[in-house]
Design a protein around this motif. Structure first.
Motif, PDB file in Angstrom:
ATOM      1  N   ALA A  52       0.867  -1.177   0.000  1.00 37.33           N
ATOM      2  CA  ALA A  52       0.000   0.000   0.000  1.00 37.33           C
ATOM      3  C   ALA A  52       0.907   1.232   0.000  1.00 37.33           C
ATOM      4  CB  ALA A  52      -0.904   0.000   1.221  1.00 37.33           C
ATOM      5  N   ARG A  53       0.784   2.056  -1.012  1.00 36.01           N
ATOM      6  CA  ARG A  53       1.545   3.300  -1.109  1.00 36.01           C
ATOM      7  C   ARG A  53       0.598   4.433  -0.729  1.00 36.01           C
ATOM      8  NH1 ARG A  53       6.453   5.802  -1.117  1.00 36.01           N
ATOM      9  NH2 ARG A  53       6.252   7.815  -2.095  1.00 36.01           N
ATOM     10  N   SER A  54       0.864   5.094   0.402  1.00 34.60           N
ATOM     11  CA  SER A  54       0.003   6.165   0.894  1.00 34.60           C
ATOM     12  C   SER A  54       0.734   7.495   0.819  1.00 34.60           C
ATOM     13  CB  SER A  54      -0.419   5.905   2.343  1.00 34.60           C
ATOM     14  OG  SER A  54      -1.202   4.743   2.423  1.00 34.60           O
ATOM     15  N   GLY A  55       0.014   8.527   0.407  1.00 35.59           N
ATOM     16  CA  GLY A  55       0.592   9.859   0.325  1.00 35.59           C
ATOM     17  C   GLY A  55       0.381  10.459  -1.043  1.00 35.59           C
ATOM     18  N   ILE A  56       1.062  11.589  -1.247  1.00 32.50           N
ATOM     19  CA  ILE A  56       0.987  12.291  -2.528  1.00 32.50           C
ATOM     20  C   ILE A  56       2.405  12.457  -3.046  1.00 32.50           C
ATOM     21  CG2 ILE A  56       0.306  14.429  -3.687  1.00 32.50           C
ATOM     22  CD1 ILE A  56      -1.773  14.808  -1.466  1.00 32.50           C
TER      23      ILE A  56
END
Length: 143
Positions: A52-56
């Motif tokens: 899971a890649r979270s952020g901007i």
């Protein structure tokens, strides 16, 4: 460390609830600012890596999770998936269970332990229950 438990009963068969919960890219659709990939692509098994890649953009982090238990539901047998969180930012584990429920419905349990030293424990507990509770509802709704 934060531990939480979410329980839902859904008007779905065990197999359909399991399918919706373990369609990993859909987790990215249900959790804000998150994209989920699976390595290797294809059917999940023990050893599959769910990331899971979270952020901007560059202001984000990966939450790699290895599937360590993969036991889909079978006739009269509950399903269980355990993921071990192996990231530098988030550690812990998650378990997704699907049990037969009343009236042919599925009973779902999401149990998770999180360690994230960058976030105060009280804030992490509230945020995790809120974000993952909404995600679980959305996954089971199918939208």
């Amino acid at each position: 460390m934060v531990t939480f438990l979410l329980e839902r009963t859904a008007p779905l068969s065990q197999d359909e609830a399991w399918r919706r919960l373990t369609e990993w890219p859909r987790h990215g659709e249900a959790v804000p600012l998150t994209r989920v990939t699976v390595v290797p692509p294809g059917p999940t098994a023990e050893g599959t890596l769910v990331v899971a890649r979270s952020g901007i953009g560059p202001l984000g982090f990966d939450d790699p999770m290895e599937v360590t238990v993969w036991r889909p539901p079978a006739e009269g047998v509950s399903g269980l998936c355990r993921l071990e969180k192996r990231g530098r930012v988030v550690r812990g584990w998650a378990e997704l269970e699907v049990h037969p429920g009343p009236g042919g419905r599925a009973r779902v349990i999401w149990r998770e332990t999180l360690r994230c030293p960058l976030v105060p424990e009280r804030l992490l507990r509230v945020a995790a229950r809120s974000v993952f509770g909404r995600a679980l509802n959305r996954l089971l709704r199918g939208s």
